[in-house]
Design an enzyme around this catalytic site. Sequence first.
Site, mmCIF file in Angstrom:
data_model
loop_
_atom_site.group_PDB
_atom_site.id
_atom_site.type_symbol
_atom_site.label_atom_id
_atom_site.label_comp_id
_atom_site.label_asym_id
_atom_site.label_seq_id
_atom_site.Cartn_x
_atom_site.Cartn_y
_atom_site.Cartn_z
ATOM 1 N N CYS A 272 0.834 -1.209 0.000
ATOM 2 C CA CYS A 272 0.000 0.000 0.000
ATOM 3 C C CYS A 272 0.864 1.254 0.000
ATOM 4 O O CYS A 272 0.365 2.343 -0.238
ATOM 5 C CB CYS A 272 -0.962 0.026 1.191
ATOM 6 S SG CYS A 272 -0.135 0.068 2.783
ATOM 7 N N CYS B 60 -2.449 -2.728 9.513
ATOM 8 C CA CYS B 60 -2.028 -1.346 9.755
ATOM 9 C C CYS B 60 -1.469 -1.209 11.163
ATOM 10 O O CYS B 60 -0.529 -0.450 11.395
ATOM 11 C CB CYS B 60 -3.197 -0.383 9.557
ATOM 12 S SG CYS B 60 -4.151 -0.705 8.058
#
Length: 144
Positions: free
Chosen positions: A35, A105
């Site tokens: 990402c 995350c």
Amino acid sequence: MALYSEKVMDHFRNPRNVGVIENADGVGEVGNPVCGDIMKIYLKINDEQIIEDVKFETFGCGSAIASSSMATELIMGKPVSEALQLTNKAVTEALDGLPAHKLHCSVLAEEAIKSAVKNYYDNNGIEYDPKDFPDPEVESCHMH
Ligand code: FES
């Protein structure tokens, strides 16, 4: 049920400890190659190996920002050895959960702190067990 807990929204909107520490004793940076999100952690550590200050910069998604904000709160004022034990699970629990596809995350926060501690150990010639610092293994972000 809301996708994000109140705590996640709070830490996303008002992240704690954002910024840079000049002359930090330890700096760690990790990135997710998929990402592209990047997290940087700065530690100010005193002679008793207590984390006196911690700041972060995160170029990433809301969950990564909330995770780093919460993680800095969890290790502030703690001994370095305790900060090393911080898991992404503890960060996620402190945030009252993250959606499954956002768990990675919070892994960034754990790894950024570990990498900053390692940097501190290296800078000061402090011996450590390499097992405490496994190679970062960030899961890929399939969804955003
Ligand atoms: Fe990549 Fe959250 S860190 S989407």
